[in-house]
Design a protein around this motif. Structure first.
Motif, PDB file in Angstrom:
ATOM      1  N   SER A   1       0.834  -1.200   0.000  1.00 19.60           N
ATOM      2  CA  SER A   1       0.000   0.000   0.000  1.00 19.60           C
ATOM      3  C   SER A   1       0.868   1.250   0.000  1.00 19.60           C
ATOM      4  O   SER A   1       1.888   1.321   0.688  1.00 19.60           O
ATOM      5  N   GLU A   2       0.447   2.233  -0.761  1.00 21.93           N
ATOM      6  CA  GLU A   2       1.164   3.507  -0.799  1.00 21.93           C
ATOM      7  C   GLU A   2       0.823   4.388   0.393  1.00 21.93           C
ATOM      8  O   GLU A   2       1.521   5.373   0.649  1.00 21.93           O
ATOM      9  N   THR A   3      -0.228   4.047   1.117  1.00 20.31           N
ATOM     10  CA  THR A   3      -0.718   4.961   2.149  1.00 20.31           C
ATOM     11  C   THR A   3      -0.849   4.350   3.535  1.00 20.31           C
ATOM     12  O   THR A   3      -1.074   5.079   4.505  1.00 20.31           O
ATOM     13  N   ALA A   4      -0.740   3.018   3.665  1.00 25.31           N
ATOM     14  CA  ALA A   4      -0.908   2.388   4.977  1.00 25.31           C
ATOM     15  C   ALA A   4       0.317   2.637   5.844  1.00 25.31           C
ATOM     16  O   ALA A   4       1.443   2.325   5.454  1.00 25.31           O
ATOM     17  N   ASP A   5       0.099   3.183   7.030  1.00 27.99           N
ATOM     18  CA  ASP A   5       1.193   3.506   7.943  1.00 27.99           C
ATOM     19  C   ASP A   5       1.605   2.263   8.728  1.00 27.99           C
ATOM     20  O   ASP A   5       1.038   1.958   9.774  1.00 27.99           O
ATOM     21  N   SER A   6       2.593   1.560   8.221  1.00 24.17           N
ATOM     22  CA  SER A   6       3.097   0.361   8.870  1.00 24.17           C
ATOM     23  C   SER A   6       4.613   0.450   8.943  1.00 24.17           C
ATOM     24  O   SER A   6       5.221   1.396   8.438  1.00 24.17           O
ATOM     25  N   GLY A   7       5.244  -0.545   9.563  1.00 25.10           N
ATOM     26  CA  GLY A   7       6.694  -0.553   9.635  1.00 25.10           C
ATOM     27  C   GLY A   7       7.242   0.611  10.440  1.00 25.10           C
ATOM     28  O   GLY A   7       6.513   1.370  11.085  1.00 25.10           O
ATOM     29  N   MET A   8       8.555   0.762  10.399  1.00 26.01           N
ATOM     30  CA  MET A   8       9.203   1.827  11.162  1.00 26.01           C
ATOM     31  C   MET A   8       8.712   3.204  10.737  1.00 26.01           C
ATOM     32  O   MET A   8       8.418   4.069  11.578  1.00 26.01           O
ATOM     33  N   LEU A   9       8.598   3.422   9.447  1.00 20.80           N
ATOM     34  CA  LEU A   9       8.240   4.759   8.978  1.00 20.80           C
ATOM     35  C   LEU A   9       6.786   5.113   9.242  1.00 20.80           C
ATOM     36  O   LEU A   9       6.425   6.297   9.238  1.00 20.80           O
ATOM     37  N   GLY A  10       5.946   4.113   9.485  1.00 18.77           N
ATOM     38  CA  GLY A  10       4.574   4.423   9.853  1.00 18.77           C
ATOM     39  C   GLY A  10       4.502   5.188  11.157  1.00 18.77           C
ATOM     40  O   GLY A  10       3.589   5.998  11.375  1.00 18.77           O
ATOM     41  N   GLN A  11       5.492   4.950  12.032  1.00 17.37           N
ATOM     42  CA  GLN A  11       5.550   5.656  13.309  1.00 17.37           C
ATOM     43  C   GLN A  11       6.042   7.094  13.147  1.00 17.37           C
ATOM     44  O   GLN A  11       5.940   7.896  14.078  1.00 17.37           O
ATOM     45  N   LEU A  12       6.559   7.404  11.969  1.00 20.12           N
ATOM     46  CA  LEU A  12       7.019   8.760  11.668  1.00 20.12           C
ATOM     47  C   LEU A  12       5.986   9.529  10.851  1.00 20.12           C
ATOM     48  O   LEU A  12       5.568  10.632  11.229  1.00 20.12           O
TER      49      LEU A  12
END
Length: 412
Positions: free
Chosen positions: A55-66
């Motif tokens: 997904s281009e927009t789902a906030d996951s992984g390390m960068l989702g927390q940013l």
């Protein structure tokens, strides 16, 4: 909005983001059809955190927390897009489902980032860009930033407001947090802005020792210098590898090109890569480091043997071609002939020179034999994944949020 309200919003958004673990995904509205924002942030996730169809927009992984907190802090000023790419490491256990070698994966990530940045820049001429990357994604973003800074990227350097790198495998030796600006804590303002909001931000992460595990040459962000933050936690082998560990770096370069799906494939792949590396290094040594006189031969290395090996292992270094190999063979025949004509004079000198080179090679790997150094990396895996839990993302949340307000001209 006042300075305190901007920064308070960013901090609160960061704390809210901490309630989600890096593995969870929170969908954000698609940027498709949205009017062009003041700031568009492109994110490249780390190994195993993305895929070509991610997904281009789902906030996951390390960068989702940013990026989730940044979007929450400035919802009308920011859009963000994640670049889907293999994020693989040759199929090694624990590195996700992809089987592409690391260098192939990173190359795909760079191509995707380059294409997306160019497309957004063309469709939104008034929008500034930022890019963030973690681990393998940081190497992708670093390569992108260096190209843009050199005037060779898909967008003009003046369109890039900021670059944030976390656990960057290409981090320069001893790099300060803002590369090229030792002691500077506040990034430069986005081009064309007053920088009023950004001036309230400080990136206080202490500079780490060592350098990125994939760093073999100088790192230069050119026109983007001052707008790049390279954040590394001490003891994270990805970005803080020991200085005197040339064989470790060579091994990492080989592993990045290898098929690691299973032990048999890994052994065969690494053996072939090592043989090729040693052959390429020897060709380069013969062509560049042996000097032949009328009746003498000498070994005068232009760079260390460790550097020759590391360069030969690096997929970014052009391999010697057939003409180079032929020239090296011819030159070695000359070396042999000169030595054979006067062995009692030539051999002692060559032996002394080669002994010095061997001693230097040992010195260039001294950290691998130092228990104190090895102890520093005993928990490197946990350090590599600690950027959110130890608060290293918070200053970048504040920075990207401040950039958006400066670009929108709404900071008061």
């Amino acid at each position: 909005m006042t300075a305190s309200r901007v920064l308070t919003a960013a901090v609160l958004a960061t704390l809210a983001g901490s309630l989600c673990s890096p593995g969870t995904g929170v969908a954000q509205p698609s940027p498709a059809g949205r009017s062009c924002p003041a700031l568009w942030v492109l994110g490249v996730q780390g190994t195993s955190e993305s895929s070509p169809g991610a997904s281009e927009t789902a906030d996951s992984g390390m960068l989702g927390q940013l990026l989730g907190p940044v979007q929450a802090a400035a919802p009308n000023l920011v859009a963000h897009t994640y670049i889907g790419y293999p994020a693989s490491f040759g199929g090694a256990v624990g590195t996700g489902g992809g089987t592409d070698p690391y260098v192939v994966s990173a190359g795909a990530g760079l191509a995707g980032l380059t294409d997306t940045a160019g497309q957004i820049a063309a469709e939104c001429p008034g929008t500034a860009l930022a890019a963030v990357g973690y681990s393998q994604g940081a190497q992708v973003v670093s390569s992108f930033a260096q190209a843009v800074g050199a005037g060779e990227g898909p967008v003009d350097p003046g369109r890039v407001a900021g670059i944030a790198l976390f656990s960057d495998p290409q981090r320069a030796p001893g790099s300060p947090v803002i590369p090229g600006r030792p002691g500077q804590l506040t990034p430069d303002p986005a081009p064309g802005t007053s920088g009023a909001a950004v001036s309230q931000v400080a990136i206080t992460t202490a500079p780490a020792s060592g350098s990125g595990i994939a760093t073999t040459s100088g790192v230069d962000f050119g026109a983007l210098t001052g707008r790049v933050a390279d954040i590394c936690v001490e003891g994270d082998l990805s970005c803080s590898a020991p200085d005197r560990a040339a064989l470790l770096r060579m091994s990492a370069q080989l592993a990045a090109q290898a098929d690691l799906r299973d032990p048999i494939a890994a052994l065969g792949s690494m053996q072939a890569l090592l043989a090729s590396t040693l052959g390429d290094a020897w060709t380069t040594v013969v062509l560049n480091d042996f000097q032949i006189g009328p009746a003498s031969v000498d070994y005068v290395p232009a760079v260390s043997l460790a550097q020759r090996l590391t360069d030969a292992a690096d997929s970014r270094t052009p391999a010697p071609g057939p003409a180079d190999n032929a020239a090296a063979s011819a030159k070695w025949a000359q070396v042999t002939a000169v030595v054979a004509a006067n062995p009692f004079t030539q051999l002692p000198n060559l032996a002394a020179r080669l002994s010095e080179a061997w001693g230097q090679l040992v010195a260039d790997n001294a950290d691998l034999l130092d228990p104190a150094v090895l102890l520093r990396y005993a928990d490197t895996s946990s350090r590599h994944t600690s950027y959110h839990s130890t608060g290293q993302l918070a200053s970048s949340v504040a920075w990207l949020t401040a950039l958006a307000y400066d670009l929108a001209g709404s900071y008061q």
